[in-house]
Write a protein that holds these residues in place. Structure first.
Motif, short mmCIF file in Angstrom:
data_model
loop_
_atom_site.label_atom_id
_atom_site.label_comp_id
_atom_site.label_asym_id
_atom_site.label_seq_id
_atom_site.Cartn_x
_atom_site.Cartn_y
_atom_site.Cartn_z
N ARG A 15 0.83 -1.21 0.00
CA ARG A 15 0.00 0.00 0.00
C ARG A 15 0.86 1.26 0.00
NH1 ARG A 15 -2.79 -1.55 3.86
NH2 ARG A 15 -1.73 -0.50 5.58
N GLU A 16 1.99 1.21 0.74
CA GLU A 16 2.88 2.36 0.84
C GLU A 16 3.89 2.42 -0.30
OE1 GLU A 16 4.59 1.75 4.66
OE2 GLU A 16 2.81 2.45 5.76
N LYS A 17 3.83 1.43 -1.22
CA LYS A 17 4.79 1.32 -2.33
C LYS A 17 6.22 1.26 -1.81
CE LYS A 17 1.53 1.51 -5.46
NZ LYS A 17 1.50 2.52 -6.51
N GLU A 18 6.38 0.57 -0.69
CA GLU A 18 7.68 0.44 -0.04
C GLU A 18 8.41 -0.78 -0.60
OE1 GLU A 18 10.87 1.10 1.82
OE2 GLU A 18 9.25 2.28 2.72
N PRO A 19 9.57 -0.60 -1.26
CA PRO A 19 10.32 -1.75 -1.75
C PRO A 19 10.76 -2.66 -0.59
CG PRO A 19 11.07 0.25 -2.83
CD PRO A 19 10.18 0.68 -1.69
N PHE A 20 10.53 -3.96 -0.75
CA PHE A 20 10.87 -4.87 0.33
C PHE A 20 11.19 -6.26 -0.21
CE2 PHE A 20 6.33 -5.56 -0.29
CZ PHE A 20 6.19 -6.94 -0.12
N LEU A 21 11.78 -7.06 0.66
CA LEU A 21 12.10 -8.46 0.39
C LEU A 21 11.37 -9.31 1.41
CD1 LEU A 21 15.62 -10.10 0.05
CD2 LEU A 21 14.25 -10.58 2.08
N PHE A 22 10.94 -10.49 1.00
CA PHE A 22 10.40 -11.43 1.99
C PHE A 22 10.84 -12.85 1.66
CE2 PHE A 22 7.03 -11.87 -1.17
CZ PHE A 22 6.75 -13.23 -1.12
N GLY A 265 9.70 -23.15 0.24
CA GLY A 265 9.02 -21.92 0.60
C GLY A 265 9.15 -20.92 -0.54
N ILE A 266 9.01 -19.63 -0.22
CA ILE A 266 8.96 -18.60 -1.26
C ILE A 266 9.88 -17.44 -0.90
CG2 ILE A 266 7.48 -16.93 -2.47
CD1 ILE A 266 6.90 -19.80 -3.20
N PHE A 267 10.55 -16.92 -1.91
CA PHE A 267 11.33 -15.68 -1.81
C PHE A 267 10.72 -14.68 -2.78
CE2 PHE A 267 14.37 -13.01 -4.03
CZ PHE A 267 15.04 -12.37 -3.00
N GLY A 268 10.61 -13.40 -2.36
CA GLY A 268 10.05 -12.40 -3.26
C GLY A 268 10.62 -11.02 -3.05
N ILE A 269 10.54 -10.22 -4.12
CA ILE A 269 10.99 -8.84 -4.11
C ILE A 269 9.89 -7.95 -4.70
CG2 ILE A 269 12.56 -7.16 -5.17
CD1 ILE A 269 14.00 -8.61 -3.07
N PHE A 270 9.54 -6.88 -3.97
CA PHE A 270 8.65 -5.85 -4.49
C PHE A 270 9.47 -4.57 -4.61
CE2 PHE A 270 5.48 -2.41 -3.54
CZ PHE A 270 4.77 -2.51 -4.72
N ASP A 271 9.55 -3.99 -5.84
CA ASP A 271 10.40 -2.81 -6.05
C ASP A 271 9.64 -1.49 -5.94
OD1 ASP A 271 8.94 -2.61 -8.40
OD2 ASP A 271 10.63 -3.04 -9.74
N GLY A 272 8.38 -1.58 -5.52
CA GLY A 272 7.54 -0.39 -5.43
C GLY A 272 6.51 -0.32 -6.54
#
Length: 320
Positions: A15-22, A265-272
């Motif tokens: 929602r905040e368009k915050e780039p993150f890794l999980f 499991g799962i690895f993911g990246i959101f760049d915004g």
């Protein structure tokens, strides 16, 4: 952190368009969710970068898999479950002790892969170099790329053999159907854009052909706000469990005799703006000073135990 907390945190960053890794473990018992600009030093990753040239160093890897007899007991148990109608496809996995002079850091630095991940904490110490994407989101569309079917590339007419193999066709079709249904939970206008295409994968001292498909669906324009809902609702990944998913997960838990942990499991990246993720296969972990490589493959009623056992071993490699 439970599933609800995971969803809420992922939704918040989206929602905040915050780039993150999980990174989420197979059973949701462990999770890392971190902002990219403050990423912990114990996590390293490389994703969608240009491939490095193959290394010339000698592959130093010894494998100590479970015996064929022990594998066959598990295989026969699964066949009975299939005959009873409890499942149609199960992804049976095992952990194999390995020995190598390479450290996990050296493996991470030298591996030849589109994607690699290194985690080194007091609780978790592993490296992963997965060839399988989980889901990708861009331009308000979600894509998934189920991978089912592996054969040695040096076999004569290898591509023709694997594409015409009826067991492999049935297994792949079931996974595609499962993931079409999964995407239907979160999207609309589900399409199979490319059914059973073949890619060559560097597997260390040999090369493999692997068969994948591409499936897509449309998302709402505000999908970022619901990123947690989208991801958690699709887990665990269909390609590393089976169908029907819920019952198959129960069967696997009873027969595998070890904890998958972050493996599968799962690895993911959101760049915004866009999202990319991988299934955590091709996975090596350190436990109590020993290294274990986790691998497996899909079992159907048409599976041959000798072939499946060999596939489990063939998937243990270092792609230098």
């Amino acid at each position: 952190m439970n599933k609800q907390n995971i969803k809420e945190k992922l939704n918040k960053f989206g929602r905040e368009k915050e780039p993150f890794l999980f990174i989420i473990s197979y059973d949701f018992t462990k999770v890392y969710i971190e902002k990219l600009d403050t990423l912990s030093s114990f996590i390293k990753y490389d994703i969608n970068s240009k491939k490095t040239l193959p290394k010339s160093c000698k592959i130093d890897l010894k494998k100590f898999p479970l015996t064929f007899e022990d594998y066959k007991k598990k295989f026969d148990f699964i066949q009975n479950e299939i005959k009873s109608g409890n499942s149609y496809l199960l992804n049976l996995t095992a952990k194999t002790k390995i020995e190598t002079s390479f450290s996990l850091d050296e493996i991470y630095e030298n591996i030849n892969s589109d994607f690699k991940l290194r985690v080194d904490t007091k609780e978790d110490n592993f490296v992963c170099f997965s060839p399988e994407k989980f889901v990708q989101i861009k331009n308000n569309q979600i894509f998934t790329y189920p991978m089912k079917g592996t054969i040695k590339a040096d076999i004569q007419n290898a591509q023709k053999i694997i594409l015409e193999n009826q067991k492999e066709l049935a297994e792949h079709t079931m996974v595609v159907d499962l993931l079409r249904n999964d995407l239907g939970i979160v999207g609309k206008n589900i399409k199979v854009d490319d059914f059973r295409y073949v890619e060559k994968v560097n597997a260390g001292e040999q090369e493999l052909y692997q068969v994948s498909s591409k499936i897509s669906a449309d998302l709402e324009k505000n999908w970022c706000e619901n990123l947690g809902e989208i991801i958690v609702s699709l887990l665990p990944a269909g390609s590393i469990t089976g169908t029907p998913k819920k019952k198959t997960v129960e069967i696997l838990k009873n027969i595998e005799d070890y904890e998958r942990d972050f493996y599968t499991g799962i690895f993911g990246i959101f760049d915004g703006e866009n999202f990319d993720s991988y299934v955590l296969i091709r996975f090596i972990e350190e436990k109590d000073g020993e290294l274990f490589y986790k691998s497996g493959g899909g079992i159907t009623c048409d599976s041959k135990v000798e072939y499946e056992y060999q596939e489990l071993i063939d998937k243990i490699y270092l792609p230098f």
